[in-house]
Design an enzyme around this catalytic site. Structure first.
Site, PDB file in Angstrom:
ATOM      1  N   GLY A   1      66.507  18.747  56.778  1.00  0.00           N
ATOM      2  CA  GLY A   1      65.635  18.470  55.624  1.00  0.00           C
ATOM      3  C   GLY A   1      66.409  18.320  54.327  1.00  0.00           C
ATOM      4  O   GLY A   1      65.874  17.816  53.337  1.00  0.00           O
TER       5      GLY A   1
ATOM      6  N   VAL B   1      63.965  15.768  34.654  1.00  0.00           N
ATOM      7  CA  VAL B   1      62.865  16.081  35.573  1.00  0.00           C
ATOM      8  C   VAL B   1      62.952  17.525  36.069  1.00  0.00           C
ATOM      9  O   VAL B   1      61.976  18.284  36.007  1.00  0.00           O
ATOM     10  CB  VAL B   1      62.895  15.090  36.767  1.00  0.00           C
ATOM     11  CG1 VAL B   1      61.889  15.497  37.815  1.00  0.00           C
ATOM     12  CG2 VAL B   1      62.606  13.680  36.284  1.00  0.00           C
TER      13      VAL B   1
ATOM     14  N   HIS C   1      33.802   5.402  40.744  1.00  0.00           N
ATOM     15  CA  HIS C   1      33.500   6.156  39.529  1.00  0.00           C
ATOM     16  C   HIS C   1      32.921   7.505  39.900  1.00  0.00           C
ATOM     17  O   HIS C   1      32.095   7.583  40.805  1.00  0.00           O
ATOM     18  CB  HIS C   1      32.478   5.365  38.692  1.00  0.00           C
ATOM     19  CG  HIS C   1      32.013   6.132  37.493  1.00  0.00           C
ATOM     20  ND1 HIS C   1      32.781   6.252  36.351  1.00  0.00           N
ATOM     21  CD2 HIS C   1      30.870   6.842  37.266  1.00  0.00           C
ATOM     22  CE1 HIS C   1      32.132   6.996  35.465  1.00  0.00           C
ATOM     23  NE2 HIS C   1      30.965   7.363  36.000  1.00  0.00           N
TER      24      HIS C   1
HETATM   25  P1  FAD Z   1      70.163  15.504  50.623  1.00  0.00           P
HETATM   26  O1  FAD Z   1      68.714  15.793  50.681  1.00  0.00           O
HETATM   27  O2  FAD Z   1      70.965  16.190  49.567  1.00  0.00           O
HETATM   28  O3  FAD Z   1      70.752  15.853  52.050  1.00  0.00           O
HETATM   29  C1  FAD Z   1      72.115  15.770  52.316  1.00  0.00           C
HETATM   30  C2  FAD Z   1      72.436  16.632  53.515  1.00  0.00           C
HETATM   31  O4  FAD Z   1      73.775  16.362  53.912  1.00  0.00           O
HETATM   32  C3  FAD Z   1      72.378  18.132  53.215  1.00  0.00           C
HETATM   33  O5  FAD Z   1      71.512  18.763  54.141  1.00  0.00           O
HETATM   34  C4  FAD Z   1      73.817  18.619  53.394  1.00  0.00           C
HETATM   35  O6  FAD Z   1      73.907  19.914  53.954  1.00  0.00           O
HETATM   36  C5  FAD Z   1      74.373  17.581  54.366  1.00  0.00           C
HETATM   37  N1  FAD Z   1      75.833  17.418  54.291  1.00  0.00           N
HETATM   38  C6  FAD Z   1      76.590  17.201  53.184  1.00  0.00           C
HETATM   39  N2  FAD Z   1      77.891  17.044  53.543  1.00  0.00           N
HETATM   40  C7  FAD Z   1      77.947  17.174  54.893  1.00  0.00           C
HETATM   41  C8  FAD Z   1      79.001  17.098  55.841  1.00  0.00           C
HETATM   42  N3  FAD Z   1      80.267  16.839  55.484  1.00  0.00           N
HETATM   43  N4  FAD Z   1      78.694  17.292  57.133  1.00  0.00           N
HETATM   44  C9  FAD Z   1      77.409  17.531  57.540  1.00  0.00           C
HETATM   45  N5  FAD Z   1      76.382  17.606  56.678  1.00  0.00           N
HETATM   46  C10 FAD Z   1      76.640  17.409  55.368  1.00  0.00           C
HETATM   47  N6  FAD Z   1      63.144  13.918  44.618  1.00  0.00           N
HETATM   48  C11 FAD Z   1      61.921  13.367  44.690  1.00  0.00           C
HETATM   49  O7  FAD Z   1      61.803  12.216  45.124  1.00  0.00           O
HETATM   50  N7  FAD Z   1      60.807  14.066  44.307  1.00  0.00           N
HETATM   51  C12 FAD Z   1      60.888  15.321  43.814  1.00  0.00           C
HETATM   52  O8  FAD Z   1      59.857  15.915  43.483  1.00  0.00           O
HETATM   53  C13 FAD Z   1      62.156  15.925  43.722  1.00  0.00           C
HETATM   54  N8  FAD Z   1      62.288  17.192  43.267  1.00  0.00           N
HETATM   55  C14 FAD Z   1      63.536  17.761  43.225  1.00  0.00           C
HETATM   56  C15 FAD Z   1      63.658  19.062  42.746  1.00  0.00           C
HETATM   57  C16 FAD Z   1      64.897  19.667  42.701  1.00  0.00           C
HETATM   58  C17 FAD Z   1      65.013  21.084  42.176  1.00  0.00           C
HETATM   59  C18 FAD Z   1      66.037  18.971  43.176  1.00  0.00           C
HETATM   60  C19 FAD Z   1      67.394  19.634  43.165  1.00  0.00           C
HETATM   61  C20 FAD Z   1      65.923  17.682  43.657  1.00  0.00           C
HETATM   62  C21 FAD Z   1      64.682  17.067  43.674  1.00  0.00           C
HETATM   63  N9  FAD Z   1      64.524  15.755  44.119  1.00  0.00           N
HETATM   64  C22 FAD Z   1      63.288  15.181  44.158  1.00  0.00           C
HETATM   65  C23 FAD Z   1      65.686  14.954  44.556  1.00  0.00           C
HETATM   66  C24 FAD Z   1      65.782  14.904  46.077  1.00  0.00           C
HETATM   67  O9  FAD Z   1      65.846  16.213  46.588  1.00  0.00           O
HETATM   68  C25 FAD Z   1      67.001  14.110  46.492  1.00  0.00           C
HETATM   69  O10 FAD Z   1      66.977  12.851  45.862  1.00  0.00           O
HETATM   70  C26 FAD Z   1      67.038  13.912  48.003  1.00  0.00           C
HETATM   71  O11 FAD Z   1      67.065  15.155  48.671  1.00  0.00           O
HETATM   72  C27 FAD Z   1      68.256  13.091  48.396  1.00  0.00           C
HETATM   73  O12 FAD Z   1      68.256  12.916  49.766  1.00  0.00           O
HETATM   74  P2  FAD Z   1      69.597  12.622  50.570  1.00  0.00           P
HETATM   75  O13 FAD Z   1      69.176  12.407  51.979  1.00  0.00           O
HETATM   76  O14 FAD Z   1      70.386  11.602  49.891  1.00  0.00           O
HETATM   77  O15 FAD Z   1      70.477  13.973  50.456  1.00  0.00           O
END
Ligand code: FAD
Length: 443
Positions: free
Chosen positions: A37, A174, A430
């Site tokens: 996740g 945000v 509405h």
């Molecule tokens: P991530 O969700 O960061 O997942 C990356 C994964 O890669 C992680 O699980 C990590 O452990 C894994 N990983 C990293 N390096 C390695 C490695 N070398 N080997 C194996 N695994 C690795 N976005 C929204 O759209 N709506 C919101 O309401 C929102 N609220 C947010 C609130 C907060 C407090 C934060 C911090 C962020 C929020 N975001 C929101 C942003 C959103 O969480 C991110 O944009 C999104 O999670 C990015 O997804 P991703 O798949 O790129 O990476």
């Protein structure tokens, strides 16, 4: 071990792409070093929105008498340990759902590092595939000021089991404003410090101002145009505004100044081009190479790690592009789940002016909207921007109840390249909040 696709990182970019690829019959390895996740489910979107809901309940109870519901004590007691337990339960439930979705995927636990462009090592085992997707996300950034490491980041704040009496939040983006809104509702004294002139820098300035005024009325102190210069133990934040130095004291300090991409180990020696720490990609999400691209593998980077748009749904949409889908990446709605919410899609008035576009701006407030008046939430607005020559909707900006849901109607029209009039032509039920979006277009 050979797969058709290796995906590194099980956030909304990685796991959604893994599920979709497996659904097409591909052999997929999904490597994750932490929890399924990613940031979104464990330290981002979901835990924060669960806190937002508890905060909303607190405000509703506190203001219940205004709606004719009298409680013996109209000052609710916040049991923050119970709030945090509920947040953890919601996250655990959804994480279990992700594990179920990944049934057809080879999920590998551990940290992935690049051995060569086509080979990934996880705890000594080597995985290879003709397509590798890097979806390693991002981590909280800190200001380069003395004592920055003393401040909490969103990760630590989300693991708290009790509330501080006061907090200084550095950054009115945000994440900073969502925590400000939530903690204020829980009775914490909140001060927000922002370097820019207005809060929510990427949002429409008029909508951002309306939100700032609304948060101020709720008792949040917001200092804009103010630069933080140091953080000290005992939780003091020194800042400077118009040449004057000020020290703010609080029980806790949150640093919410953006996020930095996380690169898998070994990547930097492969010759993949980086831009300010993020992996540079083309419109197909393929990484760029310093020299000749390798012939035995195509490497992609999706989500926060490519720095294009740090939102969960953007990460998922970029993964869909890798799998060959067409997605309009210039139409990505974005929301801030404060009280009231704000949401935007497309261009702001300032961006239209910078591009020299001939635009028509329509505005409507929620003051005449029957549903908003009934809800007691009228201090809000909708702004729509359309192109004079084509009639196409260029942008929509909302501050108001359920703005994050309302924005989707505008996003759908923009994605389908329909004229703004398509919204006005549709009969809206509405009384609904969507009537105000229609009123803004008809204006
Ligand atoms: P991530 O969700 O960061 O997942 C990356 C994964 O890669 C992680 O699980 C990590 O452990 C894994 N990983 C990293 N390096 C390695 C490695 N070398 N080997 C194996 N695994 C690795 N976005 C929204 O759209 N709506 C919101 O309401 C929102 N609220 C947010 C609130 C907060 C407090 C934060 C911090 C962020 C929020 N975001 C929101 C942003 C959103 O969480 C991110 O944009 C999104 O999670 C990015 O997804 P991703 O798949 O790129 O990476």
């Amino acid at each position: 071990m050979t797969h058709d696709i290796i995906i590194i990182g099980a956030g909304p970019g990685g796991y959604e792409t893994a599920v979709a690829a497996a659904g097409r019959g591909l052999r997929v390895a999904l490597i994750e070093r932490g929890e399924l996740g990613g940031t979104c489910l464990n330290r981002g979107c979901i835990p924060t929105k669960t806190l937002c809901r508890s905060a909303e309940v607190a405000v509703t109870v506190r203001e219940a008498a205004a709606y004719g519901v009298e409680l013996p004590d109209d000052n609710p007691v916040i049991n923050y340990a119970a709030v945090a337990d509920r947040k953890d339960a919601v996250v655990a439930q959804l994480r279990e759902g992700v594990a179920q979705l990944l049934k057809g995927v080879d999920v590998v636990k551990g940290e992935a590092s690049f051995v060569s462009p086509a080979e990934i090592s996880v705890e000594g085992a080597i995985y290879s595939a003709p397509r590798i997707i890097i979806a390693t996300g991002s981590a909280p950034a800190r200001l380069p000021v003395p004592g920055a490491e003393l401040a909490m980041t969103s990760d630590e704040l989300l693991s708290m089991t009790s509330l501080p009496s006061s907090i200084v939040i550095i950054g009115a983006g945000v994440i900073g404003l969502e925590f400000a809104s939530v903690l204020n509702a829980f009775g914490v004294k909140v001060t927000v410090v922002e370097f820019c002139r207005e809060v929510l820098p990427p949002f429409d300035a008029e909508v951002a101002k309306r939100l700032r005024m609304s948060l101020k009325r709720r008792g949040i102190d917001i200092l804009t145009d103010t630069r933080v210069t140091a953080v000290e133990a005992g939780m003091k934040v020194t800042c400077e505004a118009k040449g004057k130095v000020k020290t703010l004291e609080a029980e806790a300090v949150l640093m919410a100044v953006g996020r930095r991409p996380v690169l898998p180990p070994g990547l930097e020696s492969l010759g993949i081009v980086l831009n300010r720490g993020a992996i540079m990609v083309d419109d197909d999400m393929k990484v760029q190479w310093d020299g000749k691209a390798p012939e035995d593998v195509t490497v992609y980077a999706i989500g926060d790690v490519n720095g294009r748009c740090m939102l969960a749904h953007a990460a998922t949409a970029q993964g869909e592009i890798v799998l060959g889908e067409k997605r309009a990446l210039d139409v990505i709605p974005s929301a801030v789940f404060t009280m009231p919410e704000c949401a935007m899609v497309g261009l702001t008035e300032e961006q239209c002016a910078a591009r020299g576009l001939d635009i028509k701006v329509g505005k409507a407030t929620f003051r005449a909207n029957g549903k908003a008046v009934a809800m007691g939430e009228t201090d809000c607005m909708v702004k729509v921007i359309s192109d004079v020559s084509t009639g196409r909707l260029l942008g929509c900006h909302i501050c108001g109840p359920h703005a994050a849901d309302l924005i989707q109607e505008a996003a759908t029209v923009m994605s389908a390249s329909l004229p703004a009039a398509a919204i006005a032509d549709a009969i809206h039920s509405h009384p609904t909040l969507g009537e105000t979006l229609r009123a803004a277009i008809l204006q």
